[in-house]
Design a protein around this motif. Structure first.
Motif, mmCIF file in Angstrom:
data_model
loop_
_atom_site.group_PDB
_atom_site.id
_atom_site.type_symbol
_atom_site.label_atom_id
_atom_site.label_comp_id
_atom_site.label_asym_id
_atom_site.label_seq_id
_atom_site.Cartn_x
_atom_site.Cartn_y
_atom_site.Cartn_z
ATOM 1 N N ILE A 214 0.840 -1.201 0.000
ATOM 2 C CA ILE A 214 0.000 0.000 0.000
ATOM 3 C C ILE A 214 0.873 1.248 0.000
ATOM 4 C CG2 ILE A 214 -1.772 1.273 1.287
ATOM 5 C CD1 ILE A 214 -2.747 -1.492 2.316
ATOM 6 N N ASN A 215 2.027 1.160 0.662
ATOM 7 C CA ASN A 215 2.871 2.360 0.708
ATOM 8 C C ASN A 215 3.681 2.582 -0.583
ATOM 9 O OD1 ASN A 215 4.976 0.595 0.914
ATOM 10 N ND2 ASN A 215 5.459 1.079 3.052
ATOM 11 N N SER A 216 3.341 1.816 -1.629
ATOM 12 C CA SER A 216 3.945 2.118 -2.930
ATOM 13 C C SER A 216 3.013 3.027 -3.733
ATOM 14 C CB SER A 216 4.246 0.831 -3.702
ATOM 15 O OG SER A 216 3.051 0.186 -4.100
ATOM 16 N N TYR A 217 2.163 3.770 -3.023
ATOM 17 C CA TYR A 217 1.179 4.668 -3.640
ATOM 18 C C TYR A 217 1.779 5.503 -4.773
ATOM 19 C CZ TYR A 217 -2.645 8.176 -3.746
ATOM 20 O OH TYR A 217 -3.669 8.996 -4.131
ATOM 21 N N LYS A 218 2.843 6.247 -4.443
ATOM 22 C CA LYS A 218 3.433 7.181 -5.409
ATOM 23 C C LYS A 218 3.787 6.496 -6.716
ATOM 24 C CE LYS A 218 5.326 10.069 -1.870
ATOM 25 N NZ LYS A 218 5.273 11.473 -1.715
ATOM 26 N N GLU A 219 4.255 5.291 -6.586
ATOM 27 C CA GLU A 219 4.759 4.554 -7.733
ATOM 28 C C GLU A 219 3.623 3.887 -8.518
ATOM 29 O OE1 GLU A 219 7.491 0.657 -7.423
ATOM 30 O OE2 GLU A 219 7.562 2.100 -5.765
ATOM 31 N N ASN A 220 2.696 3.286 -7.788
ATOM 32 C CA ASN A 220 1.752 2.364 -8.438
ATOM 33 C C ASN A 220 0.312 2.854 -8.559
ATOM 34 O OD1 ASN A 220 3.573 0.201 -8.959
ATOM 35 N ND2 ASN A 220 3.532 -0.305 -6.776
ATOM 36 N N PHE A 221 -0.051 3.889 -7.811
ATOM 37 C CA PHE A 221 -1.458 4.282 -7.790
ATOM 38 C C PHE A 221 -1.707 5.383 -8.829
ATOM 39 C CE2 PHE A 221 -2.897 2.858 -3.293
ATOM 40 C CZ PHE A 221 -2.015 1.796 -3.302
ATOM 41 N N LYS A 222 -2.808 5.274 -9.551
ATOM 42 C CA LYS A 222 -3.145 6.263 -10.580
ATOM 43 C C LYS A 222 -4.568 6.777 -10.358
ATOM 44 C CE LYS A 222 0.666 5.615 -12.796
ATOM 45 N NZ LYS A 222 1.718 6.555 -12.426
ATOM 46 N N GLY A 223 -4.810 8.004 -10.823
ATOM 47 C CA GLY A 223 -6.153 8.587 -10.749
ATOM 48 C C GLY A 223 -6.753 8.668 -12.144
ATOM 49 N N TYR A 224 -7.856 7.953 -12.344
ATOM 50 C CA TYR A 224 -8.475 7.951 -13.669
ATOM 51 C C TYR A 224 -9.691 8.857 -13.704
ATOM 52 C CZ TYR A 224 -5.788 4.193 -15.870
ATOM 53 O OH TYR A 224 -4.801 3.453 -16.449
#
Ligand code: K7E
Ligand code: CUA
Length: 659
Positions: free
Chosen positions: A189-199
């Motif tokens: 979960i703390n890889s937000y910056k790397e893996n999370f995107k806003g569509y």
């Protein structure tokens, strides 16, 4: 470090303030003498406006008349409905289907009415499902939900559904950024910056209202909160507020309140369209449901779709721009001229107003402050028209009256503040009871507001109504805004928790071809029974289909024998009435999915699995005539393996077929 702690402490103070909104002074004498007269609609008279109010966590939409505040109807959208049978009868179950399976209850925040040339047109209302991301379309001829489309690559469909000025698109931004659906989401979960995107999703709306995801834009991982389309001069643009530009993944109340400014993201969707046309979008494998209710078959179908087109905001560079906006902006509202964009930072001590012309200039002259995750950040001052100073505490949402005035709700200081869009001067304040969220002026987010009224939807009701246990009714408050001063004229309780609402002149809806009943000759339901003579009971193995009719005041057939334990019985009940306001109900003892309510000319199906041997009565549940109480029948249930044959009749006191 010390600074950090101080920041955290400060954030707690502010957040604390958000939870403990204060009770305004003078809370008892805010109503003036002629208020009752202004909200009074005499018995037998129609209201002037329809008010469509989101039901929040109830998943429904409530329809009120204004100025009376009379509740006219509750429409199930993302919910089952123990009034109409929505979600209980076989026909409507597919409407609540998703890629996660059947979802009978969701959280519905925003409603947006279809527009033509930027004016509300009374054809459809669009609604968002927040939790399992979907957009629904309600047909205002029937007040029925006729279409629901699920949104892939999204989670928490909050900045949705807002529409463009000719209903070209209904647009949605994801609240929770998450890893896209087509990649392995099994990441820390703390890889937000790397893996999370806003569509954000652009859903095309066809001539008949039919929805289709035209394209999505992949943006940096933030929380998109609210949005509104540009209009007039800014038609072709869309504006989204976003918070958590800190990209925190835990304790957001502190960690997403660190930065002085988050963003409003301006999206050039005309440009995005061009890129899609030019083949710049990539195809992405996804899975989402598209559900359509067919008015001719009275039946919904759900199909899974498997692909979307995705544009990459970072790679394309000139479709998205970030505009700094103080402290976790919530509401993002565009004035009737399309020139001014109001961002309401929940923790900000001022309300910034941005200028569309200035934004365009800033883009032309590249007045940037670097970039945010590859998206250009326009200099705050370069985009700013000005700030409303000392407006109140906890600004949330703004609406417009078409006379140059804006009205903003303040959650913490429990008030609505009226201000001048050009001069940014505060003109008036009115206390609300308590903690307002959204507000609505008739046509208030269109090019042509009708003014006259403003309705504020409050989160907390406390002592405004008689107590009803731990849960109190939520509250709407109606203000007359025709004069210089806002004047409170009515309180009325609401269904669920109201968020955004829409208001349209009564005539616009009344004269849009309101359906009074379904024509029997147009009924294409596969199990329709067009007349009593055609009624029958058909056994196919363990499945029994009952082709039943109802008309004042009997069912046909009303005596059925030969049903056995282990059977699955489908009552397909057609209401033969061809008259307004004559529904019939159908209920049979022991049915696990309750009842049916069948509109004139409609066919609805109740599935029934008898669980015991005996005589099971059925009857009409909707008082339809003086002989309503005579509208009944019996089903004889025999043991599995019984030799009692299927027989059915109406009007014959027949001797039993077998002993
Ligand atoms: Cu402010 Cu969900 Cu529109 Cu409610 S949101 S208040
Ligand atoms: Cu039909 Cu009561």
């Amino acid at each position: 470090m010390k600074n950090n702690l101080l920041n955290i402490a400060m954030a707690f103070v502010l957040v604390g303030a958000l939870f403990t909104s204060c009770k305004p002074k003078d809370s008892n004498d805010a109503v003036s003498g002629n208020a009752a007269q202004k909200a009074y609609v005499a018995p037998g008279k129609y209201d002037e406006f329809y008010n469509f109010v989101s039901g929040g966590f109830s998943g429904q939409m409530a329809v009120y008349g204004l100025p009376s505040g009379r509740l006219l109807r509750v429409v199930p959208i993302f919910s089952e409905d123990a009034q109409s049978g929505w979600g209980y009868n076989e026909e409507t179950k597919p409407m609540l289907n998703t890629s996660h399976g059947y979802v009978p209850w969701d959280d519905q925040h925003h409603l947006n009415m279809s527009q033509t040339n930027g004016e509300v047109d009374g054809r459809w209302i669009f609604a968002n499902a927040n939790n399992t991301p979907r957009i629904a379309r309600v047909d205002l001829k029937t007040f029925k939900t006729t279409e629901i489309i699920e949104l892939p690559n999204s989670a928490g469909n909050h900045s949705s559904p807002f529409i463009t000025e000719n209903t070209e698109y209904v647009v949605a931004g994801t609240r929770f950024s998450v890893p896209p659906d087509n990649v392995n989401g099994d990441v820390p979960i703390n890889s937000y910056k790397e893996n999370f995107k806003g569509y954000i999703s652009f859903v095309k709306v066809g001539k008949e209202g039919e929805m289709d995801i035209a394209f999505q834009i992949e943006c940096p991982g933030v929380n998109f909160d609210l949005s509104h389309a540009g209009k007039g001069k800014s038609h072709g643009w869309f504006f989204f507020s976003c918070y958590n530009s800190e990209q925190a993944n835990t304790l957001l109340e502190v960690n997403a309140s660190q930065k002085d400014k988050d963003f409003i993201m301006a999206v050039n969707w005309k440009k995005a369209e061009e890129y899609v046309k030019a083949g710049k979008a990539r195809k992405q494998k996804v899975k989402y449901a598209h559900n359509v209710y067919d008015e001719k078959t009275h039946t919904a179908k759900s199909e899974m779709r498997t692909e979307v087109l995705v544009l990459d905001a970072k790679a394309l560079k000139d479709i998205c721009y970030m505009i700094p906006c103080p402290k976790s902006p919530h509401g993002c509202d565009v004035d009737p001229t399309g020139e001014y964009i109001v961002g309401s930072g929940k923790l900000a001590a001022l309300v910034p107003v941005f200028s569309f012309d200035k934004i365009q200039n800033a883009i032309k002259n590249k007045q940037y402050d670097g970039d945010y995750e590859g998206i250009p950040v326009i200099k705050y001052e370069a985009a700013l028209h000005g700030e409303v100073k000392k407006p109140g505490l906890g600004p949330l949402h703004t609406e417009f009256d078409g006379r140059g005035n804006a009205y903003t709700t303040f959650f913490v200081s429990s008030e609505v503040v009226k201000w001048d869009i050009k001069t940014l001067k505060i003109l008036d304040r009115a206390p609300t009871y308590y903690s307002p969220g959204h507000l609505t002026v008739p046509g208030g987010d269109s090019k042509k507001p009708f003014g006259k009224y403003m309705i504020v939807y409050n989160k907390i009701t406390k002592d405004r109504y008689l107590p009803t246990g731990p849960e109190l009714a939520q509250s709407a408050q109606l203000f007359d805004i025709s004069g210089d001063k806002m004047e409170l004229i009515l309180d009325f309780p609401t269904i669920g928790e109201p968020h955004y609402a829409q208001v349209a002149p009564a005539d616009l809806i009344r004269n849009n071809g309101q359906l009074k009943f379904y024509k029997l000759e147009d009924n294409k339901h596969p199990y329709v029974t067009r007349g009593e003579k055609e009624s029958k009971v058909v056994r196919t193995g363990k499945r029994v289909d009952v082709y039943m009719t109802c008309i004042r005041s009997h069912f046909a057939p009303d005596n059925i024998e030969g049903i056995k334990i282990g059977d699955e019985v489908y009552f397909h009940v057609t209401n033969l009435e061809q008259d307004w306001d004559v529904p019939h109900g159908f209920a049979i003892k022991g049915a696990n999915n309750a009842e049916l309510l069948i509109m004139p000319g409609e066919t609805a199906t109740l599935k029934w699995t008898p669980d015991r041997v005996g005589i099971m009565p059925f009857y009409c549940t909707d008082f339809c005539s003086a002989l309503h109480q005579e509208m009944q029948g019996y089903v004889r249930v025999s043991p599995a393996g019984s030799s009692v044959p299927i027989t059915f009749s109406v009007g014959t006191n027949f001797p039993p077929a077998t002993k």
